[in-house]
Scaffold this motif. Structure first.
Motif, PDB file in Angstrom:
ATOM      1  N   TYR A 188       4.956  -3.490   9.811  1.00  0.00           N
ATOM      2  CA  TYR A 188       5.655  -2.249  10.132  1.00  0.00           C
ATOM      3  C   TYR A 188       7.024  -2.241   9.468  1.00  0.00           C
ATOM      4  O   TYR A 188       7.755  -3.235   9.509  1.00  0.00           O
ATOM      5  CB  TYR A 188       5.844  -2.115  11.646  1.00  0.00           C
ATOM      6  CG  TYR A 188       4.592  -1.748  12.401  1.00  0.00           C
ATOM      7  CD1 TYR A 188       3.957  -0.527  12.180  1.00  0.00           C
ATOM      8  CD2 TYR A 188       4.055  -2.610  13.350  1.00  0.00           C
ATOM      9  CE1 TYR A 188       2.817  -0.189  12.882  1.00  0.00           C
ATOM     10  CE2 TYR A 188       2.907  -2.272  14.053  1.00  0.00           C
ATOM     11  CZ  TYR A 188       2.300  -1.053  13.825  1.00  0.00           C
ATOM     12  OH  TYR A 188       1.169  -0.717  14.513  1.00  0.00           O
ATOM     13  N   ILE A 189       7.361  -1.113   8.866  1.00  0.00           N
ATOM     14  CA  ILE A 189       8.670  -0.998   8.235  1.00  0.00           C
ATOM     15  C   ILE A 189       9.678  -0.453   9.254  1.00  0.00           C
ATOM     16  O   ILE A 189       9.308   0.257  10.189  1.00  0.00           O
ATOM     17  CB  ILE A 189       8.608  -0.093   6.994  1.00  0.00           C
ATOM     18  CG1 ILE A 189       8.051   1.301   7.352  1.00  0.00           C
ATOM     19  CG2 ILE A 189       7.752  -0.742   5.911  1.00  0.00           C
ATOM     20  CD1 ILE A 189       8.027   2.274   6.191  1.00  0.00           C
ATOM     21  N   PRO A 190      10.972  -0.773   9.105  1.00  0.00           N
ATOM     22  CA  PRO A 190      11.969  -0.401  10.116  1.00  0.00           C
ATOM     23  C   PRO A 190      12.061   1.093  10.407  1.00  0.00           C
ATOM     24  O   PRO A 190      12.371   1.490  11.523  1.00  0.00           O
ATOM     25  CB  PRO A 190      13.278  -0.926   9.516  1.00  0.00           C
ATOM     26  CG  PRO A 190      12.865  -2.040   8.614  1.00  0.00           C
ATOM     27  CD  PRO A 190      11.539  -1.617   8.039  1.00  0.00           C
ATOM     28  N   TYR A 222       0.847  -1.184   0.000  1.00  0.00           N
ATOM     29  CA  TYR A 222       0.000   0.000   0.000  1.00  0.00           C
ATOM     30  C   TYR A 222       0.887   1.239   0.000  1.00  0.00           C
ATOM     31  O   TYR A 222       1.783   1.379   0.836  1.00  0.00           O
ATOM     32  CB  TYR A 222      -0.909  -0.003   1.234  1.00  0.00           C
ATOM     33  CG  TYR A 222      -1.799   1.214   1.350  1.00  0.00           C
ATOM     34  CD1 TYR A 222      -2.887   1.377   0.498  1.00  0.00           C
ATOM     35  CD2 TYR A 222      -1.539   2.203   2.289  1.00  0.00           C
ATOM     36  CE1 TYR A 222      -3.709   2.493   0.589  1.00  0.00           C
ATOM     37  CE2 TYR A 222      -2.358   3.322   2.392  1.00  0.00           C
ATOM     38  CZ  TYR A 222      -3.428   3.465   1.538  1.00  0.00           C
ATOM     39  OH  TYR A 222      -4.241   4.565   1.630  1.00  0.00           O
ATOM     40  N   GLY A 223       0.634   2.138  -0.927  1.00  0.00           N
ATOM     41  CA  GLY A 223       1.417   3.359  -1.008  1.00  0.00           C
ATOM     42  C   GLY A 223       0.755   4.501  -0.266  1.00  0.00           C
ATOM     43  O   GLY A 223      -0.443   4.758  -0.420  1.00  0.00           O
ATOM     44  N   CYS A 235       5.933   2.760   1.526  1.00  0.00           N
ATOM     45  CA  CYS A 235       5.430   1.562   0.863  1.00  0.00           C
ATOM     46  C   CYS A 235       5.185   0.518   1.951  1.00  0.00           C
ATOM     47  O   CYS A 235       6.134  -0.034   2.513  1.00  0.00           O
ATOM     48  CB  CYS A 235       6.441   1.055  -0.170  1.00  0.00           C
ATOM     49  SG  CYS A 235       5.845  -0.337  -1.139  1.00  0.00           S
ATOM     50  N   LEU A 236       3.924   0.292   2.294  1.00  0.00           N
ATOM     51  CA  LEU A 236       3.557  -0.579   3.409  1.00  0.00           C
ATOM     52  C   LEU A 236       3.250  -1.990   2.909  1.00  0.00           C
ATOM     53  O   LEU A 236       2.253  -2.201   2.208  1.00  0.00           O
ATOM     54  CB  LEU A 236       2.324  -0.008   4.121  1.00  0.00           C
ATOM     55  CG  LEU A 236       1.839  -0.754   5.353  1.00  0.00           C
ATOM     56  CD1 LEU A 236       2.804  -0.541   6.520  1.00  0.00           C
ATOM     57  CD2 LEU A 236       0.434  -0.292   5.747  1.00  0.00           C
ATOM     58  N   PRO A 237       4.091  -2.975   3.255  1.00  0.00           N
ATOM     59  CA  PRO A 237       3.767  -4.356   2.867  1.00  0.00           C
ATOM     60  C   PRO A 237       2.570  -4.861   3.672  1.00  0.00           C
ATOM     61  O   PRO A 237       2.416  -4.517   4.852  1.00  0.00           O
ATOM     62  CB  PRO A 237       5.042  -5.136   3.243  1.00  0.00           C
ATOM     63  CG  PRO A 237       6.072  -4.109   3.585  1.00  0.00           C
ATOM     64  CD  PRO A 237       5.328  -2.908   4.031  1.00  0.00           C
ATOM     65  N   ASP A 294      10.489  -5.746   5.845  1.00  0.00           N
ATOM     66  CA  ASP A 294       9.814  -5.519   4.571  1.00  0.00           C
ATOM     67  C   ASP A 294       9.709  -6.799   3.750  1.00  0.00           C
ATOM     68  O   ASP A 294       9.521  -6.761   2.540  1.00  0.00           O
ATOM     69  CB  ASP A 294      10.543  -4.439   3.769  1.00  0.00           C
ATOM     70  CG  ASP A 294      12.008  -4.780   3.504  1.00  0.00           C
ATOM     71  OD1 ASP A 294      12.429  -5.910   3.823  1.00  0.00           O
ATOM     72  OD2 ASP A 294      12.726  -3.908   2.975  1.00  0.00           O
ATOM     73  N   ASP A 295       9.791  -7.947   4.436  1.00  0.00           N
ATOM     74  CA  ASP A 295       9.701  -9.236   3.739  1.00  0.00           C
ATOM     75  C   ASP A 295       8.263  -9.650   3.464  1.00  0.00           C
ATOM     76  O   ASP A 295       8.009 -10.550   2.678  1.00  0.00           O
ATOM     77  CB  ASP A 295      10.405 -10.328   4.548  1.00  0.00           C
ATOM     78  CG  ASP A 295       9.727 -10.584   5.878  1.00  0.00           C
ATOM     79  OD1 ASP A 295       9.477  -9.605   6.622  1.00  0.00           O
ATOM     80  OD2 ASP A 295       9.445 -11.751   6.190  1.00  0.00           O
TER      81      ASP A 295
END
Length: 256
Positions: free
Chosen positions: A94-96, A27-28, A33-35, A61-62
């Motif tokens: 959650y991204i780092p 999702y942008g 950029c949210l996985p 982000d895997d």
């Protein structure tokens, strides 16, 4: 650090099969950029939407660890549950770069949930959210900023600042925490990344239960119980929440 902890929760053999039921996407939101993974019921009617927020051990982000590390993110995808309570499920990762308490992440998550609710034609009166540790912190941030959006929430081993705490009374809550949890205390403490006092589930429940109109349930595990009875680290109370049919049924009984 997480894998070295004695009694740290591991997924069951069946969890891998449930993870495969979830599709992958991104999702942008601005430059984010949210996985995310999502489970879409095949039933063609307006259904509840369940949002799951993972803990710090699954940050990345895997687009995999948020579901594969533990069983809790897939419990509502179990065949027996879907037969009783068909629903859609969202599991963002959650991204780092952004902590769950970051206002930018809060806005991103809410925009994501609202967008997916529209896309899936979900029942907007039955949008539920649950999560553990950092994910529970993220839940409290969402409930404070969007106090009337979610029909019910289950924050597990989480904490929040006292700021705007009265807004949490607008959402039915069922919290879980072990009293001897040393990663996120059930009492009052200060987070390593900030100066503001944080309050865990024990203190939060005491405060909210005194507020008019609040519906607050709290399941607390006494010191030693998690390890002695279940062989689990005290922080892993999400494992027992995933097995708690009463709490899950309670959440699905709520409507906005």
């Amino acid at each position: 650090m997480w894998t070295d902890l004695k009694g740290w929760a591991a997924p069951s053999a069946e969890n891998a099969d449930r993870v495969r039921l979830f599709e992958r996407d991104e999702y942008g939101y601005g430059n984010i950029c949210l996985p995310y993974r999502f489970y879409q019921s095949r039933i063609k009617e307006s259904l509840p939407l369940v949002v799951f927020l993972h803990g710090a051990d699954a940050v990345g982000d895997d687009n995999e660890k948020q579901l594969s590390l533990h069983d809790v993110g897939t419990v509502f995808a179990e065949k027996s549950w879907q037969e009783k309570h068909p629903c859609h499920i969202l599991a963002p990762q959650y991204i780092p770069a952004l902590h769950p308490a970051n206002p930018v992440m809060t806005g991103c998550l809410q925009s994501f949930v609202e967008s997916m609710a529209e896309k899936l034609h979900a029942d907007k009166n039955r949008i539920y959210i649950y999560g553990y540790s950092a994910g529970a912190i993220g839940i409290f941030c969402l409930l404070k900023k969007y106090p009337s959006y979610y029909a019910a929430a289950i924050p597990i081993c989480g904490s929040t600042a006292r700021t705007d705490i009265e807004k949490l009374a607008d959402t039915p809550l069922w919290m879980f925490h072990a009293v001897d949890d040393q990663i996120v205390s059930a009492g009052a403490f200060k987070m390593s990344f900030g100066r503001k006092e944080q309050i865990g589930s024990h203190v939060l429940a005491e405060v909210l239960q005194k507020m008019d109109g609040a519906e607050v349930h709290y399941t607390e595990y006494p010191a030693g119980q998690m390890m002695e009875c279940y062989g689990l680290h005290p922080h892993c109370s999400w494992v027992l929440m995933g097995r708690d049919e009463a709490a899950k049924e309670w959440m699905f009984s709520k409507k906005r």
